[in-house]
Enzyme design. Structure first.
Site, PDB file in Angstrom:
ATOM      1  N   GLY A   1       0.766  -1.122  -0.012  1.00 49.35           N
ATOM      2  CA  GLY A   1      -0.006  -0.040   0.029  1.00 49.35           C
ATOM      3  C   GLY A   1       0.887   1.345  -0.073  1.00 49.35           C
ATOM      4  O   GLY A   1       1.894   1.125  -0.400  1.00 49.35           O
ATOM      5  N   GLU A   2       0.496   2.412   0.627  1.00 47.09           N
ATOM      6  CA  GLU A   2       1.460   3.421   0.607  1.00 47.09           C
ATOM      7  C   GLU A   2       2.079   3.460   2.258  1.00 47.09           C
ATOM      8  O   GLU A   2       1.293   3.586   3.084  1.00 47.09           O
ATOM      9  CB  GLU A   2       0.859   4.699   0.448  1.00 47.09           C
ATOM     10  CG  GLU A   2       0.782   4.892  -1.048  1.00 47.09           C
ATOM     11  CD  GLU A   2       2.166   4.744  -1.622  1.00 47.09           C
ATOM     12  OE1 GLU A   2       2.360   4.132  -2.704  1.00 47.09           O
ATOM     13  OE2 GLU A   2       3.188   5.515  -1.167  1.00 47.09           O
ATOM     14  N   SER A   3       3.235   3.490   2.323  1.00 41.05           N
ATOM     15  CA  SER A   3       3.720   3.523   3.836  1.00 41.05           C
ATOM     16  C   SER A   3       3.431   4.454   4.635  1.00 41.05           C
ATOM     17  O   SER A   3       3.391   4.436   5.783  1.00 41.05           O
ATOM     18  CB  SER A   3       5.403   3.178   3.655  1.00 41.05           C
ATOM     19  OG  SER A   3       6.029   3.905   3.035  1.00 41.05           O
TER      20      SER A   3
ATOM     21  N   CYS B   1       6.558  -4.851   0.689  1.00 44.95           N
ATOM     22  CA  CYS B   1       6.724  -3.648   0.229  1.00 44.95           C
ATOM     23  C   CYS B   1       6.447  -2.572   1.017  1.00 44.95           C
ATOM     24  O   CYS B   1       7.457  -2.183   1.704  1.00 44.95           O
ATOM     25  CB  CYS B   1       5.615  -3.680  -1.102  1.00 44.95           C
ATOM     26  SG  CYS B   1       5.946  -2.378  -2.306  1.00 44.95           S
TER      27      CYS B   1
ATOM     28  N   ARG C   1      13.047   3.774  -0.243  1.00 43.33           N
ATOM     29  CA  ARG C   1      11.965   3.655  -0.959  1.00 43.33           C
ATOM     30  C   ARG C   1      12.053   3.808  -2.485  1.00 43.33           C
ATOM     31  O   ARG C   1      12.851   4.520  -3.047  1.00 43.33           O
ATOM     32  CB  ARG C   1      10.839   4.913  -0.199  1.00 43.33           C
ATOM     33  CG  ARG C   1      10.649   4.585   1.372  1.00 43.33           C
ATOM     34  CD  ARG C   1       9.425   5.705   1.663  1.00 43.33           C
ATOM     35  NE  ARG C   1       8.305   5.531   0.700  1.00 43.33           N
ATOM     36  CZ  ARG C   1       7.265   6.290   0.660  1.00 43.33           C
ATOM     37  NH1 ARG C   1       7.373   7.449   1.476  1.00 43.33           N
ATOM     38  NH2 ARG C   1       6.401   6.082  -0.134  1.00 43.33           N
TER      39      ARG C   1
ATOM     40  N   ILE D   1       6.497  -3.539  -7.540  1.00 42.36           N
ATOM     41  CA  ILE D   1       5.603  -2.292  -7.791  1.00 42.36           C
ATOM     42  C   ILE D   1       6.169  -0.972  -6.942  1.00 42.36           C
ATOM     43  O   ILE D   1       6.194  -0.936  -5.996  1.00 42.36           O
ATOM     44  CB  ILE D   1       4.492  -2.650  -7.485  1.00 42.36           C
ATOM     45  CG1 ILE D   1       3.695  -3.743  -8.456  1.00 42.36           C
ATOM     46  CG2 ILE D   1       3.507  -1.275  -7.904  1.00 42.36           C
ATOM     47  CD1 ILE D   1       2.586  -4.021  -8.257  1.00 42.36           C
ATOM     48  N   ARG D   2       6.977  -0.160  -7.584  1.00 43.35           N
ATOM     49  CA  ARG D   2       7.358   1.007  -7.076  1.00 43.35           C
ATOM     50  C   ARG D   2       8.186   0.580  -5.649  1.00 43.35           C
ATOM     51  O   ARG D   2       8.018   0.995  -4.711  1.00 43.35           O
ATOM     52  CB  ARG D   2       6.483   2.097  -6.584  1.00 43.35           C
ATOM     53  CG  ARG D   2       5.916   2.894  -7.794  1.00 43.35           C
ATOM     54  CD  ARG D   2       4.924   3.677  -7.686  1.00 43.35           C
ATOM     55  NE  ARG D   2       4.937   4.407  -6.262  1.00 43.35           N
ATOM     56  CZ  ARG D   2       5.450   5.710  -6.285  1.00 43.35           C
ATOM     57  NH1 ARG D   2       5.815   6.515  -7.368  1.00 43.35           N
ATOM     58  NH2 ARG D   2       5.530   6.181  -5.193  1.00 43.35           N
TER      59      ARG D   2
ATOM     60  N   HIS E   1       5.406  -8.652  -4.022  1.00 46.72           N
ATOM     61  CA  HIS E   1       3.932  -8.999  -3.707  1.00 46.72           C
ATOM     62  C   HIS E   1       3.636 -10.173  -3.990  1.00 46.72           C
ATOM     63  O   HIS E   1       3.053 -10.665  -4.897  1.00 46.72           O
ATOM     64  CB  HIS E   1       3.316  -8.283  -4.303  1.00 46.72           C
ATOM     65  CG  HIS E   1       3.417  -6.591  -4.153  1.00 46.72           C
ATOM     66  ND1 HIS E   1       2.770  -6.001  -3.026  1.00 46.72           N
ATOM     67  CD2 HIS E   1       4.058  -5.563  -4.939  1.00 46.72           C
ATOM     68  CE1 HIS E   1       3.291  -4.632  -2.844  1.00 46.72           C
ATOM     69  NE2 HIS E   1       3.885  -4.426  -3.950  1.00 46.72           N
TER      70      HIS E   1
ATOM     71  N   GLU F   1       1.352 -11.866  -2.626  1.00 47.77           N
ATOM     72  CA  GLU F   1      -0.249 -11.623  -2.697  1.00 47.77           C
ATOM     73  C   GLU F   1      -0.801 -11.466  -3.958  1.00 47.77           C
ATOM     74  O   GLU F   1      -2.106 -11.664  -4.155  1.00 47.77           O
ATOM     75  CB  GLU F   1      -0.682 -10.824  -1.509  1.00 47.77           C
ATOM     76  CG  GLU F   1      -0.744  -9.375  -1.738  1.00 47.77           C
ATOM     77  CD  GLU F   1       0.600  -8.556  -1.878  1.00 47.77           C
ATOM     78  OE1 GLU F   1       1.644  -9.357  -1.583  1.00 47.77           O
ATOM     79  OE2 GLU F   1       0.885  -7.441  -1.953  1.00 47.77           O
TER      80      GLU F   1
END
Lengths: 197, 295
Positions: A49-51, A81, A108, A137-138, A173, A175
């Site tokens: 998600g976004e940390s 992530c 990051r 992903i990023r 990821h 998942e």
């Protein structure tokens, strides 16, 4: 032996995919939004998600300290992530909130922006003898790791998966795939820790 | 070992990471920082928010690349940017700047009155608006890796977003109960690719992440959309056109996470100051409704 009960932190991000994978492997799952959801969990996953978002909500809703406390008492925790970033003691060039459970320094967006996001077959010997379809992903990577941290996987010379005791961090990821091997590995970590208790 | 970039999995995957989050429209690096600090999971870099585009009239185009780049420099969260419907060169420019997602958006003036961008041509993922299942599946067929309800942008009025979310959900429910032989005719009726119709019938959901957008102005609006079954929310004019953007932004983020908890929603809805002034939909002339754009 009872079924494992594994929580997935549900502040923001891809928590449903972790739950689906865990359920397909025979676990009970709990979406963790409040302190009471942590009760009697055998393990916890911090999803992608976004940390910054997840970290802020952890603090604002009083969950951060409770997660740290449970983890220090021995509850296994796996961060993917954004979750890796929250697991790290240090985040390069950032003051953002982190749980700091692992003696690692995270960088990051370390492989670039979204156009540089990628998939690659990744060797993770501890998990399986066959390469794992890793989705980045990023993604972050681990720049530095303390002596008690075991490196589990590298991509282009960068550390992308590591373990310290019953704490696990992966930059990719699992998942988002149909391949349950990394989740099964975490479930083994959870079972080991249950036996110790 | 071979590394593959720009695959469907990584395009769709970034949207999965945004779920349960709030994507906020911003026009300056300062606003972007406020959004990030408030807990936004991404920002949309714009020259003007939809309410101002609506007020200004004329042709609305892609933002100046300087605006997008400055915002990209200011924050670490993903930065999205809008291209006009069908304007694949604006999309090429945004991709070359390194924008993380492109919104082929009805908020801007369409550049093509027949065709949307072939989004499969790009490594950068796209999000597109939809009012119903047919429109959503046409956009996914063209390569959109994320969908959002259109709502009616720049109005601060959630009614159209609700209508569009309900429409998509009800068509999906209908589809999941259909015997297989009815699917082709249903696909023809809604103008959607047959293979995607079959996929939705089987899975009972869209094959990509679906956010709500267009008129969300309060924490309760955000929670309403989440309870209706969307994966997250876009807030355009609702934050920076309100009296206290910092408080409101934080409150909408909290409401999107705790959308099923009325006590938390009550708490975060307190003392937010003035919301943006809303517009009644019937007072907007039909030719000025942004939701009608797109084919």
């Amino acid at each position: 032996m009872d079924k494992l009960k594994i929580g997935v932190l549900a502040m923001q991000g891809a928590f449903v995919e972790h739950e689906q994978m865990l359920q397909s492997l025979g676990c009970d799952t709990v979406q963790v939004r409040k302190v009471e959801h942590l009760a009697d969990l055998d393990g916890l996953i911090i999803p992608g998600g976004e940390s910054t978002t997840i970290g802020k909500l952890l603090v604002d809703f009083g969950l951060a300290e409770s997660v740290q406390k449970r983890a220090q008492q021995g509850m296994p925790v796996w961060g993917t992530c954004a979750g890796l970033i929250l697991m790290a003691k240090e985040i390069a060039g950032s003051e953002q909130y982190r749980l700091g459970l692992m003696d690692i320094t995270a960088v990051r967006n370390a492989f670039g922006r979204q156009v540089d996001s990628f998939e690659v077959p990744l060797a993770i010997d501890e998990v399986s003898s066959e390469p794992y379809p890793a989705v980045f992903i990023r993604a972050p990577f681990i720049e530095k790791a303390g002596p008690s941290v075991k490196i589990l996987a590298e991509h282009n010379g960068k550390v992308v998966m590591a373990r310290q005791g019953s704490f696990l961090a992966s930059a990719f990821h699992p998942e988002l795939t149909q391949d349950g091997r990394v989740h099964a590995y975490f479930m083994d970590v959870v079972r080991e820790s249950r036996q110790k208790v | 070992m071979t590394t593959e970039k720009g695959t469907w999995t990584v395009k769709k995957g970034l949207a999965e990471m945004l779920k349960g989050g709030v994507i906020m429209d911003v026009t300056t690096p300062e606003q972007a920082k406020i959004a990030e600090a408030a807990g936004a999971c991404a920002v949309m870099a714009l020259e003007r928010v939809p309410a101002d585009i609506r007020a200004a009239g004329g042709v609305a185009r892609m933002a100046d690349p300087t605006v997008v780049l400055r915002i990209m420099d200011a924050v670490t969260i993903p930065v999205m940017a809008k291209a006009r419907i069908g304007h694949f060169v604006e999309a090429q420019i945004l991709e070359s700047l390194g924008a993380d997602y492109i919104d082929e958006s009805e908020v801007l003036t369409p550049a093509d009155d027949l065709y949307h961008i072939n989004k499969h041509d790009f490594k950068v993922p796209f999000v597109c608006g939809a009012r119903n299942l047919g429109e959503a599946l046409r956009r996914i067929g063209e390569g959109a890796a994320m969908i959002r309800t259109k709502g009616e942008p720049g109005t601060g009025n959630v009614v159209e977003a609700v209508r569009h979310a309900r429409q998509v959900m009800s068509e999906i429910r209908k589809l999941t109960n259909m015997p297989h032989e009815e699917l082709m005719t249903f696909a023809k009726e809604i103008g959607a690719p047959y293979d995607l119709v079959c996929m939705v019938a089987k899975e009972g959901r869209l094959p990509v992440v679906n956010f709500a957008a267009g008129g969300i102005a309060t924490p309760a609006d955000a929670a309403l959309m989440m309870q209706l079954g969307v994966d997250g929310v876009f807030v355009g004019s609702g934050i920076f056109k309100s009296g206290d953007p910092v408080r409101r932004a934080k409150a909408i983020v909290a409401a999107t996470t705790h959308y099923n908890d009325p006590q938390v929603l009550a708490e975060v809805s307190k003392d937010l100051g003035e919301p943006m002034v809303g517009i009644e939909i019937p007072t907007i002339p039909a030719d000025q409704r942004m939701q009608e754009r797109g084919w």
